[in-house]
Write a protein that holds these residues in place. Sequence first.
Motif, mmCIF file in Angstrom:
data_model
loop_
_atom_site.group_PDB
_atom_site.id
_atom_site.type_symbol
_atom_site.label_atom_id
_atom_site.label_comp_id
_atom_site.label_asym_id
_atom_site.label_seq_id
_atom_site.Cartn_x
_atom_site.Cartn_y
_atom_site.Cartn_z
ATOM 1 N N TYR A 134 53.325 36.982 34.991
ATOM 2 C CA TYR A 134 52.000 37.539 35.257
ATOM 3 C C TYR A 134 51.195 37.744 33.975
ATOM 4 O O TYR A 134 50.006 37.448 33.924
ATOM 5 C CB TYR A 134 52.131 38.858 36.030
ATOM 6 C CG TYR A 134 52.469 38.614 37.467
ATOM 7 C CD1 TYR A 134 51.472 38.260 38.377
ATOM 8 C CD2 TYR A 134 53.776 38.670 37.922
ATOM 9 C CE1 TYR A 134 51.772 37.994 39.695
ATOM 10 C CE2 TYR A 134 54.099 38.396 39.243
ATOM 11 C CZ TYR A 134 53.094 38.062 40.133
ATOM 12 O OH TYR A 134 53.383 37.780 41.431
ATOM 13 N N LEU A 135 51.881 38.228 32.943
ATOM 14 C CA LEU A 135 51.181 38.478 31.677
ATOM 15 C C LEU A 135 50.682 37.168 31.063
ATOM 16 O O LEU A 135 49.495 37.022 30.741
ATOM 17 C CB LEU A 135 52.113 39.196 30.702
ATOM 18 C CG LEU A 135 51.514 39.507 29.336
ATOM 19 C CD1 LEU A 135 50.386 40.512 29.466
ATOM 20 C CD2 LEU A 135 52.577 40.039 28.388
ATOM 21 N N TYR A 136 51.584 36.200 30.936
ATOM 22 C CA TYR A 136 51.222 34.941 30.308
ATOM 23 C C TYR A 136 50.220 34.173 31.173
ATOM 24 O O TYR A 136 49.295 33.548 30.670
ATOM 25 C CB TYR A 136 52.487 34.109 30.061
ATOM 26 C CG TYR A 136 52.301 32.978 29.085
ATOM 27 C CD1 TYR A 136 51.850 33.228 27.799
ATOM 28 C CD2 TYR A 136 52.574 31.667 29.458
ATOM 29 C CE1 TYR A 136 51.681 32.200 26.905
ATOM 30 C CE2 TYR A 136 52.412 30.623 28.557
ATOM 31 C CZ TYR A 136 51.970 30.901 27.287
ATOM 32 O OH TYR A 136 51.794 29.872 26.403
ATOM 33 N N ALA A 151 47.995 35.566 33.030
ATOM 34 C CA ALA A 151 46.691 36.205 32.815
ATOM 35 C C ALA A 151 46.073 35.743 31.504
ATOM 36 O O ALA A 151 44.868 35.530 31.406
ATOM 37 C CB ALA A 151 46.844 37.724 32.821
ATOM 38 N N VAL A 152 46.925 35.557 30.493
ATOM 39 C CA VAL A 152 46.432 35.058 29.201
ATOM 40 C C VAL A 152 45.807 33.683 29.373
ATOM 41 O O VAL A 152 44.772 33.367 28.785
ATOM 42 C CB VAL A 152 47.579 35.003 28.165
ATOM 43 C CG1 VAL A 152 47.137 34.251 26.923
ATOM 44 C CG2 VAL A 152 48.028 36.397 27.799
ATOM 45 N N LEU A 153 46.444 32.871 30.219
ATOM 46 C CA LEU A 153 45.921 31.522 30.443
ATOM 47 C C LEU A 153 44.716 31.527 31.374
ATOM 48 O O LEU A 153 44.143 30.484 31.670
ATOM 49 C CB LEU A 153 47.016 30.624 31.019
ATOM 50 C CG LEU A 153 48.200 30.361 30.086
ATOM 51 C CD1 LEU A 153 49.297 29.608 30.802
ATOM 52 C CD2 LEU A 153 47.764 29.586 28.855
ATOM 53 N N GLY A 154 44.331 32.723 31.857
ATOM 54 C CA GLY A 154 43.124 32.834 32.665
ATOM 55 C C GLY A 154 43.350 32.649 34.160
ATOM 56 O O GLY A 154 42.408 32.433 34.904
ATOM 57 N N ARG A 206 45.422 36.956 39.743
ATOM 58 C CA ARG A 206 46.610 37.574 40.322
ATOM 59 C C ARG A 206 47.042 36.849 41.607
ATOM 60 O O ARG A 206 48.222 36.572 41.811
ATOM 61 C CB ARG A 206 46.293 39.045 40.608
ATOM 62 C CG ARG A 206 47.217 39.704 41.554
ATOM 63 C CD ARG A 206 47.883 40.903 40.953
ATOM 64 N NE ARG A 206 49.250 40.948 41.445
ATOM 65 C CZ ARG A 206 50.185 41.744 40.965
ATOM 66 N NH1 ARG A 206 49.914 42.506 39.940
ATOM 67 N NH2 ARG A 206 51.383 41.755 41.481
#
Lengths: 245, 258
Positions: free
Chosen positions: A113-115, A117-120, A123
């Motif tokens: 989820y974190l990575y 989100a970094v990639l745009g 959820r």
Amino acid sequence: MSKSMVKVENVGMRFNLMENKVDDLKDYIIKALRRELRYQEFWALRDISFELKKGERIGILGLNGAGKSTLLKVVAGVLKPSEGTIKTTGVIAPLLELGAGFDKQYTGAENIYLYGAVLGYSREFLDSKFQEIVDFSELKDFINVPVKNYSSGMRARLGFSIATIVDPDILILDEVLSVGDAKFRKKSEKKITSMFDKGVTVLFVSHSLEQVKRLCDKAIILDNGRIVASGSIEDVSLVYEEMTE
Amino acid sequence: MKNAVINFKKYRYLLKELINKDIKLKYRRSYLGLLWTLLEPLLTMIVLTFVFSGLFGRGDESYPIYILTGRLLYTFFSTATKASMKSIRSNAGMIKKVYVPKYIYPFASTLSNYVIFLLSLIVLIVVSLVLNVMPTLYIFNAIFPLILILILSLGVGMILSTLAVFFRDLEYLWSVFLMFIMYTSAIFYQVEKLKIAGKEWIFNINPLYNIIVNFRNAIFGRPMDKYALIYSTCFSFGSLIIGMFIFYKNQDKFILHI
């Protein structure tokens, strides 16, 4: 007539290298008072221009320090060029040093989820693709273990699985097809080639000429930040073979 | 400007994830978990009351609340600005690999601490009820200092995170400066009770002190101090504007230094 996906025009990337690296205030003030702050200009890239149309795959060849990775970072938007312009269209999937952006204390699942989100990614998108990512990475129960306990191969596998879950328009590959064991390498190459069939545009850096020949249809050679040869893969690979003799 | 809004929307989920991460990891390995957010200010309040009540709080039953209000606000400001300052360096791995609007990192650091701070206000509510300091209509004024301290921390955090990329030793300098801010924020003494003729200006120029003053006014049921409100508003928004400006001017150079 196909669309231009990546257009790089007269791009230059300048670094100011300080002769002796100064990164604290105390040194800075002392050196400034003694007039010892000297900068050295260094152009990692100079006058780079090329254009990629939809579905074209370009291999970027060159010796160590030629500027290959810098060029990929400039196209990915991580670095802003000192001069020139870059236009890209659509979703970019950057596969640069896989798994380097993970939080080590987080578990694999949390890092998805974190990575993501970094990639745009959103959820909802990650929720719907979660199982697919876990399956592809072959991490099974390890997905609930903190990433600090992963081997480098496991980390790279997870990074690859997250980054390739989208259908990108532009794929940026930096030496990543050598991750994991032989089995995973085959699997990841298969995944990449299946993206080729969907018409993805690719920028590929590798030291393996054989791999570039297999995956790309165009190539450029960089030397000291400048393009010294460009054209079809057949022509360029001959030049490159001569260079590396 | 329009692009910035679209970009923010795209990365809103990342901001949420980063805030979540900070909070989760902060308490993951402690047995009491999030309960620490409540226990920690309560315990320091007891210690400070014990130590200083003889000196400054004689005969004042609400003295623990006086300490608690000051301490909660100061602690938020100091932890948030310290975390923002380190945020660019500690996320260097991400910044070097993938494009993300960089202000997300100091923002997430400040906001995660803000969430923890808001939770810790529960302690203040409980202690106030126990010591019989009942809320009046003025309690609604508390919203102003609570917003201002967030703006101030975001602004100062952006300034510090930019500078810290270029100068590593800023961390030590800032800790010293924070100590100065703490002692001039009147956390455990009342300015009026001190004999400091001629030095009041030190308090008047401290934005954090001015925010704390109005927070206390709201808690103790007094009207707001106009000077403190205007000064802290100007200072907070000023720092945010300056912070955004120097951050945007320098953000493309970050990657060359981390």
